[in-house]
Scaffold this motif. Structure first.
Motif, short mmCIF file in Angstrom:
data_model
loop_
_atom_site.label_atom_id
_atom_site.label_comp_id
_atom_site.label_asym_id
_atom_site.label_seq_id
_atom_site.Cartn_x
_atom_site.Cartn_y
_atom_site.Cartn_z
N VAL A 23 0.83 -1.20 0.00
CA VAL A 23 0.00 0.00 0.00
C VAL A 23 0.87 1.26 0.00
O VAL A 23 0.63 2.19 -0.76
N GLN A 24 1.91 1.26 0.82
CA GLN A 24 2.75 2.46 0.86
C GLN A 24 3.52 2.64 -0.44
O GLN A 24 3.73 3.77 -0.87
N GLU A 25 3.90 1.57 -1.07
CA GLU A 25 4.58 1.66 -2.37
C GLU A 25 3.65 2.31 -3.39
O GLU A 25 4.05 3.20 -4.14
N LYS A 26 2.41 1.89 -3.38
CA LYS A 26 1.42 2.45 -4.30
C LYS A 26 1.18 3.93 -4.00
O LYS A 26 1.20 4.77 -4.89
N PHE A 27 0.96 4.25 -2.73
CA PHE A 27 0.65 5.63 -2.37
C PHE A 27 1.84 6.56 -2.55
O PHE A 27 1.66 7.74 -2.87
N ALA A 28 3.04 6.07 -2.36
CA ALA A 28 4.22 6.92 -2.48
C ALA A 28 4.67 7.08 -3.93
O ALA A 28 5.15 8.16 -4.30
N PHE A 29 4.52 6.05 -4.75
CA PHE A 29 5.14 6.08 -6.07
C PHE A 29 4.17 5.93 -7.25
O PHE A 29 4.31 6.61 -8.26
N TYR A 30 3.19 5.07 -7.15
CA TYR A 30 2.30 4.80 -8.28
C TYR A 30 1.55 6.04 -8.74
O TYR A 30 1.49 6.34 -9.93
N PHE A 31 0.96 6.77 -7.80
CA PHE A 31 0.11 7.90 -8.16
C PHE A 31 0.88 9.08 -8.75
O PHE A 31 0.28 9.96 -9.37
N ILE A 32 2.20 9.10 -8.57
CA ILE A 32 3.00 10.17 -9.19
C ILE A 32 3.82 9.60 -10.35
O ILE A 32 4.76 10.23 -10.82
N LYS A 33 3.44 8.40 -10.77
CA LYS A 33 4.03 7.76 -11.94
C LYS A 33 5.54 7.53 -11.81
O LYS A 33 6.28 7.64 -12.77
N GLU A 34 5.95 7.19 -10.59
CA GLU A 34 7.35 6.81 -10.34
C GLU A 34 7.42 5.29 -10.29
O GLU A 34 6.42 4.63 -10.01
N LYS A 35 8.60 4.77 -10.51
CA LYS A 35 8.79 3.32 -10.52
C LYS A 35 8.58 2.75 -9.12
O LYS A 35 9.17 3.21 -8.16
N MET A 36 7.71 1.74 -9.05
CA MET A 36 7.50 1.04 -7.79
C MET A 36 8.47 -0.15 -7.74
O MET A 36 8.81 -0.71 -8.77
N MET A 37 8.87 -0.52 -6.53
CA MET A 37 9.72 -1.69 -6.35
C MET A 37 8.87 -2.80 -5.74
O MET A 37 8.58 -2.78 -4.55
N MET A 38 8.45 -3.72 -6.60
CA MET A 38 7.60 -4.84 -6.18
C MET A 38 8.28 -6.15 -6.56
O MET A 38 8.01 -6.72 -7.61
N PRO A 39 9.18 -6.62 -5.73
CA PRO A 39 9.88 -7.86 -6.05
C PRO A 39 8.94 -9.07 -6.09
O PRO A 39 7.93 -9.12 -5.39
N ASN A 40 9.31 -10.03 -6.95
CA ASN A 40 8.61 -11.32 -7.06
C ASN A 40 7.10 -11.14 -7.11
O ASN A 40 6.59 -10.37 -7.91
N ASN A 41 6.37 -11.84 -6.29
CA ASN A 41 4.91 -11.79 -6.28
C ASN A 41 4.37 -10.92 -5.16
O ASN A 41 3.24 -11.13 -4.73
N VAL A 42 5.13 -9.97 -4.70
CA VAL A 42 4.75 -9.19 -3.52
C VAL A 42 3.38 -8.54 -3.70
O VAL A 42 2.52 -8.63 -2.82
N SER A 43 3.15 -7.91 -4.82
CA SER A 43 1.86 -7.25 -5.03
C SER A 43 0.72 -8.27 -5.04
O SER A 43 -0.32 -8.06 -4.40
N LYS A 44 0.92 -9.38 -5.71
CA LYS A 44 -0.12 -10.42 -5.81
C LYS A 44 -0.44 -11.02 -4.44
O LYS A 44 -1.59 -11.35 -4.15
N LEU A 45 0.57 -11.16 -3.59
CA LEU A 45 0.38 -11.78 -2.28
C LEU A 45 -0.31 -10.86 -1.28
O LEU A 45 -1.08 -11.32 -0.44
N TYR A 46 0.01 -9.56 -1.34
CA TYR A 46 -0.34 -8.68 -0.23
C TYR A 46 -1.26 -7.51 -0.58
O TYR A 46 -1.52 -6.67 0.26
N THR A 47 -1.75 -7.45 -1.78
CA THR A 47 -2.62 -6.33 -2.12
C THR A 47 -3.94 -6.43 -1.35
O THR A 47 -4.26 -7.47 -0.77
N THR A 48 -4.70 -5.37 -1.35
CA THR A 48 -5.99 -5.34 -0.66
C THR A 48 -6.86 -6.49 -1.18
O THR A 48 -6.84 -6.81 -2.36
N SER A 49 -7.60 -7.09 -0.29
CA SER A 49 -8.53 -8.19 -0.57
C SER A 49 -7.84 -9.53 -0.82
O SER A 49 -8.48 -10.46 -1.29
N THR A 50 -6.54 -9.63 -0.52
CA THR A 50 -5.88 -10.93 -0.59
C THR A 50 -5.84 -11.53 0.81
O THR A 50 -6.13 -10.86 1.79
N SER A 51 -5.47 -12.80 0.87
CA SER A 51 -5.41 -13.50 2.15
C SER A 51 -4.45 -14.67 2.02
O SER A 51 -4.31 -15.23 0.92
#
Length: 162
Positions: free
Chosen positions: A49-77
């Motif tokens: 979430v902090q990666e998205k809020f800090a970098f995604y919305f200002i179109k900066e490169k996010m650092m999401m290694p491996n499956n981090v986004s898929k594992l931990y995004t909102t609505s995952t478990s």
């Protein structure tokens, strides 16, 4: 002198890291009865979430290694993780530490920058600047920090029963 918001972000992050620093992977994967997630998920979710809020919305490169986004995004478990490899608690801690450093280095002089499309949170708060996005991250991490502390207490109580 560093901006107060950046000091708060670091303070909150250091408390989160200190809370889990001595935990082992087995404990961080324990899901208490009646809950959907574990400490590992909460830590990874804070990062995503902090990666998205800090970098995604200002179109900066996010650092999401491996499956981090898929594992931990909102609505995952963790119930959806299957047998895929998970980051260890030490790997997640390294991500959390480096994230705060990157935010400070990249955004210290961009806090008043207006984002192209305002973002409305699931609770109805509309965020329009980098400063507002990062300020919301303090609230978000604080909520998950409280959950992590509760899970740690449950784990400790379970161990005392044994």
């Amino acid at each position: 002198m560093k901006n107060y918001l950046l000091k708060q972000l670091r303070f909150v992050r250091e408390n989160t890291i200190n809370c889990v620093a001595e935990m082992n992977d087995e404990a961080t994967l324990f899901i208490p009865d009646g809950f959907n997630n574990n400490i590992n998920w909460n830590i990874g979710h804070i990062y995503v979430v902090q990666e998205k809020f800090a970098f995604y919305f200002i179109k900066e490169k996010m650092m999401m290694p491996n499956n981090v986004s898929k594992l931990y995004t909102t609505s995952t478990s963790p119930s959806n993780w299957g047998s895929q490899a998970l980051p260890t608690i030490n790997e997640l801690i390294r991500l959390l530490k480096s994230q705060i450093d990157r935010i400070e280095q990249s955004l210290e002089f961009r806090l008043k920058e207006v984002i192209e499309t305002p973002f409305t949170t699931s609770t109805g708060l509309t965020l329009s600047t980098v400063e507002e996005l990062l300020s919301f991250c303090i609230y978000h991490e604080g909520m998950h920090f409280a959950t992590i502390k509760s899970y740690k207490q449950i784990i400790q109580n379970e161990r005392e029963k044994e």
